[in-house]
Design an enzyme around this catalytic site. Sequence first.
Site, PDB file in Angstrom:
ATOM      1  N   HIS A  46     106.044  29.616  51.183  1.00 28.75           N
ATOM      2  CA  HIS A  46     105.599  29.812  49.803  1.00 28.75           C
ATOM      3  C   HIS A  46     106.487  29.047  48.824  1.00 28.75           C
ATOM      4  CE1 HIS A  46     103.182  33.687  50.805  1.00 28.75           C
ATOM      5  NE2 HIS A  46     102.453  32.592  50.895  1.00 28.75           N
ATOM      6  N   HIS A 129      99.531  40.285  51.622  1.00 24.58           N
ATOM      7  CA  HIS A 129     100.526  39.250  51.903  1.00 24.58           C
ATOM      8  C   HIS A 129     100.254  38.707  53.301  1.00 24.58           C
ATOM      9  CE1 HIS A 129     104.367  37.361  52.916  1.00 24.58           C
ATOM     10  NE2 HIS A 129     104.577  37.272  51.608  1.00 24.58           N
ATOM     11  N   GLU A 131     102.020  37.748  55.727  1.00 23.75           N
ATOM     12  CA  GLU A 131     102.800  38.327  56.828  1.00 23.75           C
ATOM     13  C   GLU A 131     102.244  39.705  57.220  1.00 23.75           C
ATOM     14  OE1 GLU A 131     107.079  40.216  57.945  1.00 23.75           O
ATOM     15  OE2 GLU A 131     107.133  38.633  56.427  1.00 23.75           O
ATOM     16  N   ASN A 230     110.038  37.425  49.077  1.00 24.59           N
ATOM     17  CA  ASN A 230     111.501  37.612  49.083  1.00 24.59           C
ATOM     18  C   ASN A 230     112.115  37.160  47.766  1.00 24.59           C
ATOM     19  OD1 ASN A 230     113.180  34.917  49.603  1.00 24.59           O
ATOM     20  ND2 ASN A 230     111.245  34.720  50.710  1.00 24.59           N
ATOM     21  N   SER A 273     112.476  30.309  50.677  1.00 21.95           N
ATOM     22  CA  SER A 273     111.618  29.127  50.841  1.00 21.95           C
ATOM     23  C   SER A 273     111.849  28.099  49.737  1.00 21.95           C
ATOM     24  CB  SER A 273     110.146  29.541  50.906  1.00 21.95           C
ATOM     25  OG  SER A 273     109.839  30.493  49.912  1.00 21.95           O
TER      26      SER A 273
END
Length: 316
Positions: A46, A129, A131, A230, A273
Amino acid sequence: MTKPPLTLYLAAPRGFCAGVDRAIKIVEMALEKWGAPVYVRHEIVHNKFVVDGLRNKGAVFVEELEECPDDRPVIFSAHGVPKAVPAAAAAREMIYVDATCPLVSKVHIEAQRHSDNGLQMIMIGHAGHPETVGTMGQLPEGEVLLVETVEDVADIKVRDPGQLAYVTQTTLSVDDTADIVAALQARFPAIVGPHKEDICYATTNRQEAVKAMAPKCDAMLVVGAPNSSNSKRLVEVGARAGCQYAQLVQRATDIDWRALEGIRSIGITAGASAPEVLINEVMDAFSDHYDVTRELVETAVENVEFKVPRVLRVPA
């Protein structure tokens, strides 16, 4: 005109983690091996800057496998995919490379193992999301129940309170997750947790560095994308740890200088990221506006490295 003094606290660790590093390397090596175009299902990580850079090299980003031709390689993003996706690629006899972060794959294996032992899974994560979608997609529908907040725990309806296990998204706030786990354990005392917590080392380390840095700072900027879980957690952790102004910026052009008027100290960090080049760009922007003194706030040293899949390590 004299520039005002500013102490710039730089968090360490910050930026790229081993899983992101590996995922980007996978796309670059696939382009070297098979030439362009190489298809990537979902953003590989991302970060717009990273994705645009790979697109310029010949990567084509799509949301679904159906958008990929049969005769070109496809890469699955670092966030992981439901089991149905590689199964569909195999059925079409496509070349595919799985760039799922090994720490996310560990959660997938864990969920499958608990399910094989007859346990229903509860996932702590954010709805939608990639994940979370990927992890929930490891098991048949209804076998994984999602909770996002402590409040959700009171409402979930389980098959058997004595036959439960939980996993978590790897990029959550350590503190928020601890509260949800406590609520699950209070409601379901027999619930089985992971041997080692699922929140990855990089997420934990970046949050710890922010906690150490935040009380020193008048303001804090997190370099990262608005769809990066994150990165958004780092903003929340900074605000909670005592920094009155904590904001997410994608790059230096996003800095709101008016909001920062009168500050004497700034904290800078970056999500897992975000590349170092964007962090340097933000720091250079502060050097243009202020007489900067830099201080490193280091709470851990990372030396983790993940191998790329074997298919990329052997000649075509």
